[in-house]
Scaffold this active site. Structure first.
Site: not given
Ligand code: NI
Length: 175
Positions: A46, A51, A94, A135-136, A139
């Protein structure tokens, strides 16, 4: 397609709230393609736009098993509209080097957003895709999974990360 650099914690770019996409133009299409290449190359399952330093609300994920055809999901301006239950699972990111932790999440989520053609889509997911979605979307709101762990654990990680980064720096050959 160029790979984008994945920004890592503690870079403050990751803390910025991403702005909604108002026009799905060529630039957004290029961003999606670059994000997909960057995610598969990493490899990860993902990725959120901020990011890679683009503070617009785009997330992608692909949880298809290794050695099977890609099954990329793209969501623009995703929003959780329903959430039920609770689940704890191990997460990594990541953008957070050398760390994973057990995180408590909602077990089942319904997410609304746009696909890359601008069509409204609704996903109702449980299990891994539900966790990835949360989770995304976190972000995009400037939140990292390590914000969900205890302060003590986070401080320990910060200390360890400093050492890791120092080591990396000193191993760089300066030409
Ligand atoms: Ni992440």
């Amino acid at each position: 397609m160029p790979l984008r650099k994945i920004i890592t914690y503690p870079d403050t770019v990751l803390r910025e709230r991403a702005e909604p996409v108002t026009n799905i133009d060529g630039k957004v299409q290029q961003l999606i393609d670059d994000m997909a290449d960057t995610m598969y190359h990493a490899p990860g399952i993902g990725l959120a736009s901020n990011q890679v330093g683009e503070p617009c609300r785009v997330i992608i994920f692909d949880i298809s098993p290794k050695n099977e055809p890609h099954d990329l999901v793209v969501l623009i301006n995703p929003e959780i509209v329903e959430a039920d239950g609770a689940v704890v699972s191990e997460e990594g990111c990541l953008s957070v080097l050398d760390y994973s932790a057990e995180i408590k999440r909602t077990a089942c989520v319904t997410v609304k957003g746009l696909d890359r053609e601008g069509n409204t889509i609704t996903l109702r997911k449980e299990g891994l895709p539900a966790i990835v979605l949360q989770h995304e979307i976190d972000h995009l709101n400037g939140t990292l999974f390590i914000d969900h762990i205890s302060k003590l654990k986070r401080e320990l990680y910060k200390r360890r990360l400093k050492k890791i980064l120092k080591k990396k720096e000193s191993s760089v050959q300066r030409l």
